[in-house]
Design a protein around this motif. Structure first.
Motif, mmCIF file in Angstrom:
data_model
loop_
_atom_site.group_PDB
_atom_site.id
_atom_site.type_symbol
_atom_site.label_atom_id
_atom_site.label_comp_id
_atom_site.label_asym_id
_atom_site.label_seq_id
_atom_site.Cartn_x
_atom_site.Cartn_y
_atom_site.Cartn_z
ATOM 1 N N VAL A 41 0.839 -1.201 0.000
ATOM 2 C CA VAL A 41 0.000 0.000 0.000
ATOM 3 C C VAL A 41 0.871 1.247 0.000
ATOM 4 O O VAL A 41 0.589 2.210 -0.714
ATOM 5 C CB VAL A 41 -0.961 -0.004 1.207
ATOM 6 C CG1 VAL A 41 -1.685 1.323 1.333
ATOM 7 C CG2 VAL A 41 -1.966 -1.144 1.076
ATOM 8 N N ARG A 42 1.903 1.256 0.795
ATOM 9 C CA ARG A 42 2.797 2.427 0.853
ATOM 10 C C ARG A 42 3.390 2.720 -0.527
ATOM 11 O O ARG A 42 3.417 3.871 -0.970
ATOM 12 C CB ARG A 42 3.889 2.213 1.881
ATOM 13 C CG ARG A 42 4.824 3.400 2.034
ATOM 14 C CD ARG A 42 5.894 3.144 3.102
ATOM 15 N NE ARG A 42 6.889 4.184 3.109
ATOM 16 C CZ ARG A 42 6.770 5.357 3.719
ATOM 17 N NH1 ARG A 42 5.673 5.637 4.390
ATOM 18 N NH2 ARG A 42 7.741 6.248 3.670
ATOM 19 N N GLU A 43 3.880 1.688 -1.215
ATOM 20 C CA GLU A 43 4.442 1.877 -2.559
ATOM 21 C C GLU A 43 3.378 2.389 -3.527
ATOM 22 O O GLU A 43 3.639 3.284 -4.334
ATOM 23 C CB GLU A 43 5.020 0.571 -3.086
ATOM 24 C CG GLU A 43 6.260 0.093 -2.379
ATOM 25 C CD GLU A 43 6.666 -1.315 -2.796
ATOM 26 O OE1 GLU A 43 7.860 -1.630 -2.620
ATOM 27 O OE2 GLU A 43 5.821 -2.103 -3.275
ATOM 28 N N ALA A 44 2.180 1.818 -3.448
ATOM 29 C CA ALA A 44 1.080 2.252 -4.325
ATOM 30 C C ALA A 44 0.710 3.700 -4.044
ATOM 31 O O ALA A 44 0.488 4.487 -4.969
ATOM 32 C CB ALA A 44 -0.129 1.339 -4.140
ATOM 33 N N LEU A 45 0.646 4.053 -2.771
ATOM 34 C CA LEU A 45 0.291 5.420 -2.389
ATOM 35 C C LEU A 45 1.326 6.421 -2.889
ATOM 36 O O LEU A 45 0.977 7.475 -3.436
ATOM 37 C CB LEU A 45 0.137 5.503 -0.870
ATOM 38 C CG LEU A 45 -0.295 6.848 -0.315
ATOM 39 C CD1 LEU A 45 -1.638 7.280 -0.886
ATOM 40 C CD2 LEU A 45 -0.371 6.766 1.204
ATOM 41 N N ILE A 46 2.588 6.103 -2.744
ATOM 42 C CA ILE A 46 3.646 6.998 -3.228
ATOM 43 C C ILE A 46 3.597 7.104 -4.744
ATOM 44 O O ILE A 46 3.756 8.193 -5.312
ATOM 45 C CB ILE A 46 5.025 6.537 -2.714
ATOM 46 C CG1 ILE A 46 5.095 6.782 -1.199
ATOM 47 C CG2 ILE A 46 6.159 7.248 -3.448
ATOM 48 C CD1 ILE A 46 6.293 6.175 -0.518
ATOM 49 N N TRP A 47 3.321 5.993 -5.419
ATOM 50 C CA TRP A 47 3.182 6.010 -6.877
ATOM 51 C C TRP A 47 2.020 6.921 -7.284
ATOM 52 O O TRP A 47 2.164 7.751 -8.187
ATOM 53 C CB TRP A 47 2.954 4.589 -7.393
ATOM 54 C CG TRP A 47 2.875 4.473 -8.882
ATOM 55 C CD1 TRP A 47 3.912 4.276 -9.738
ATOM 56 C CD2 TRP A 47 1.693 4.559 -9.684
ATOM 57 N NE1 TRP A 47 3.443 4.230 -11.033
ATOM 58 C CE2 TRP A 47 2.081 4.405 -11.035
ATOM 59 C CE3 TRP A 47 0.346 4.749 -9.400
ATOM 60 C CZ2 TRP A 47 1.176 4.434 -12.084
ATOM 61 C CZ3 TRP A 47 -0.564 4.786 -10.455
ATOM 62 C CH2 TRP A 47 -0.139 4.630 -11.777
ATOM 63 N N LEU A 48 0.873 6.769 -6.612
ATOM 64 C CA LEU A 48 -0.290 7.613 -6.924
ATOM 65 C C LEU A 48 0.003 9.082 -6.638
ATOM 66 O O LEU A 48 -0.352 9.964 -7.419
ATOM 67 C CB LEU A 48 -1.511 7.147 -6.127
ATOM 68 C CG LEU A 48 -2.081 5.787 -6.523
ATOM 69 C CD1 LEU A 48 -3.081 5.305 -5.482
ATOM 70 C CD2 LEU A 48 -2.711 5.840 -7.907
#
Length: 152
Positions: A41-48
């Protein structure tokens, strides 16, 4: 302000181009992981957050939410209201509606996230449609949610 909630079936360059036009992007965990192609989730959030103009938010159900304020480069982790859910249908919609209401009213982001989380939890308390959410009531006045804010 441009906000859109895209389900996990949407992918590809056109989807990424649309995300880049958004001020606010709200997704649940599964949708964020699917759209970003990331594993956490952290990686996805930073990507978004690297693609939207102002805020990227990932809702985590009974675990709360994570968000990134792009302008301040702050990552928020907000705990959830602990309830015995009767029906979670409509919780995401209630969260987004309450979030936009308070955010567009220029409330402090901590308060915006807490109020939106409480609205989502309130919807889960009973089965079926709920019209009580139309007021400015604090549905859980004695509940304090844990808020963590870190620089990214």
């Amino acid at each position: 302000t441009f906000s859109l909630n895209i389900n996990s079936g949407f992918r590809g360059d056109w989807c990424h181009q649309l995300i880049e036009r958004m001020d606010v992007f709200v997704q649940n965990r599964e949708e964020a992981l699917s759209i970003s192609g990331k594993e956490t989730v952290r990686e996805a959030l930073i990507w978004l957050a690297s693609r939207v103009k102002k805020l990227a938010i990932v809702t985590l159900g009974h675990e709360g939410l994570m968000a990134v304020d792009v302008l301040s480069k702050c990552m928020y982790k907000i705990g959830a209201v602990h309830i015995h859910a009767a029906d979670t249908t409509g919780c995401g919609d209630a969260f987004i509606a309450a979030f936009l209401k308070y955010w567009l009213s220029e409330y402090d982001l901590n308060r915006v996230f807490v109020n939106a989380s409480k609205a989502a939890a309130f919807i889960a308390l009973k089965v079926g449609a709920c019209t009580e959410l139309l007021s400015d009531t604090d549905y859980f006045p004695n509940v304090q949610l844990h808020v963590d804010v870190d620089q990214i």
